[in-house]
Motif scaffolding. Structure first.
Motif, PDB file in Angstrom:
ATOM      1  N   MET A  24       0.834  -1.212   0.028  1.00 47.76           N
ATOM      2  CA  MET A  24      -0.011   0.090   0.011  1.00 47.76           C
ATOM      3  C   MET A  24       0.779   1.138  -0.119  1.00 47.76           C
ATOM      4  O   MET A  24       0.501   2.089  -0.991  1.00 47.76           O
ATOM      5  CB  MET A  24      -0.927   0.172   1.080  1.00 47.76           C
ATOM      6  N   LYS A  25       2.054   1.227   0.746  1.00 51.08           N
ATOM      7  CA  LYS A  25       3.012   2.181   0.742  1.00 51.08           C
ATOM      8  C   LYS A  25       3.561   2.598  -0.716  1.00 51.08           C
ATOM      9  O   LYS A  25       3.583   3.648  -1.297  1.00 51.08           O
ATOM     10  CB  LYS A  25       4.073   2.070   1.562  1.00 51.08           C
ATOM     11  N   ASP A  26       3.811   1.526  -1.381  1.00 56.05           N
ATOM     12  CA  ASP A  26       4.499   1.483  -2.610  1.00 56.05           C
ATOM     13  C   ASP A  26       3.181   1.917  -3.500  1.00 56.05           C
ATOM     14  O   ASP A  26       3.763   2.725  -4.686  1.00 56.05           O
ATOM     15  CB  ASP A  26       4.801   0.137  -3.176  1.00 56.05           C
ATOM     16  N   LEU A  27       2.182   1.609  -3.401  1.00 58.83           N
ATOM     17  CA  LEU A  27       1.150   1.971  -4.303  1.00 58.83           C
ATOM     18  C   LEU A  27       0.873   3.691  -4.281  1.00 58.83           C
ATOM     19  O   LEU A  27       0.674   4.534  -5.165  1.00 58.83           O
ATOM     20  CB  LEU A  27      -0.263   1.485  -4.101  1.00 58.83           C
ATOM     21  N   ILE A  80       1.913   9.310  -6.343  1.00 54.30           N
ATOM     22  CA  ILE A  80       2.434  10.450  -6.256  1.00 54.30           C
ATOM     23  C   ILE A  80       3.392  10.604  -7.401  1.00 54.30           C
ATOM     24  O   ILE A  80       3.380  11.860  -7.876  1.00 54.30           O
ATOM     25  CB  ILE A  80       3.239  10.441  -4.884  1.00 54.30           C
ATOM     26  N   GLU A  81       4.167   9.598  -7.771  1.00 52.07           N
ATOM     27  CA  GLU A  81       5.344   9.989  -8.663  1.00 52.07           C
ATOM     28  C   GLU A  81       4.504  10.058 -10.215  1.00 52.07           C
ATOM     29  O   GLU A  81       4.988  10.922 -10.976  1.00 52.07           O
ATOM     30  CB  GLU A  81       6.109   8.565  -8.958  1.00 52.07           C
ATOM     31  N   HIS A  82       3.389   9.408 -10.382  1.00 50.34           N
ATOM     32  CA  HIS A  82       2.820   9.597 -11.960  1.00 50.34           C
ATOM     33  C   HIS A  82       1.675  10.565 -11.924  1.00 50.34           C
ATOM     34  O   HIS A  82       1.340  11.120 -12.972  1.00 50.34           O
ATOM     35  CB  HIS A  82       2.331   8.153 -12.305  1.00 50.34           C
ATOM     36  N   TYR A  83       1.103  10.877 -10.711  1.00 50.43           N
ATOM     37  CA  TYR A  83       0.072  11.736 -10.927  1.00 50.43           C
ATOM     38  C   TYR A  83       0.126  13.096  -9.865  1.00 50.43           C
ATOM     39  O   TYR A  83      -0.929  13.844  -9.866  1.00 50.43           O
ATOM     40  CB  TYR A  83      -1.259  11.144 -10.549  1.00 50.43           C
TER      41      TYR A  83
END
Length: 138
Positions: free
Chosen positions: A125-128, A133-136
């Motif tokens: 869930m942290k990776d998601l 955040i990185e992409h959007y």
């Protein structure tokens, strides 16, 4: 102008809705069967994200896109989440083709392993969060 969908860790997350995705109606019966199967890792992930419980983001479970049924889809982000189980070790070419196809539609694909969901769900869930955040994020 991009509309803000939500905030993750104080960072605004912007919508990236992809209109008119291809749809193969011949996969409807298979879709129904997959939903009924109740694969444990999918059920565990679904419990984390259903009903907007993950930053008020709406996730669809088992969505037809083109000739594929993806595990989860976030319409407002154009984000596909795929859970790869033990059988995917034998389906590497298929998985690569699926990912290239989905990305050709300007979708982002986040891949998780069945093992990680069953053993490291908090980390998943942290990776998601980081992926979104990185992409959007802006």
């Amino acid at each position: 102008m991009n509309e803000t969908l939500t905030h993750i860790n104080g960072i605004p997350i912007h919508r990236n809705f992809i209109e008119k995705l291809p749809y193969n109606p011949h996969l409807k019966n298979l879709l129904r069967d997959k939903r009924k199967a109740g694969i444990l890792s999918e059920v565990l992930f679904w419990k984390q994200v259903r009903s907007g419980s993950f930053y008020n983001i709406d996730f669809d479970r088992q969505r037809i896109i083109g000739n594929y049924i993806v595990d989860f889809y976030v319409k407002k982000l154009g984000l596909v989440i795929e859970i790869n189980g033990w059988s995917h070790g034998k389906k590497q070419i298929y998985d690569e083709e699926r990912q290239k196809y989905l990305e050709s539609l300007t979708l982002k694909v986040f891949i998780i392993t069945d093992f990680d969901i069953k053993n490291n769900l908090a980390v998943v869930m942290k990776d998601l969060e980081r992926f979104i955040i990185e992409h959007y994020g802006f």
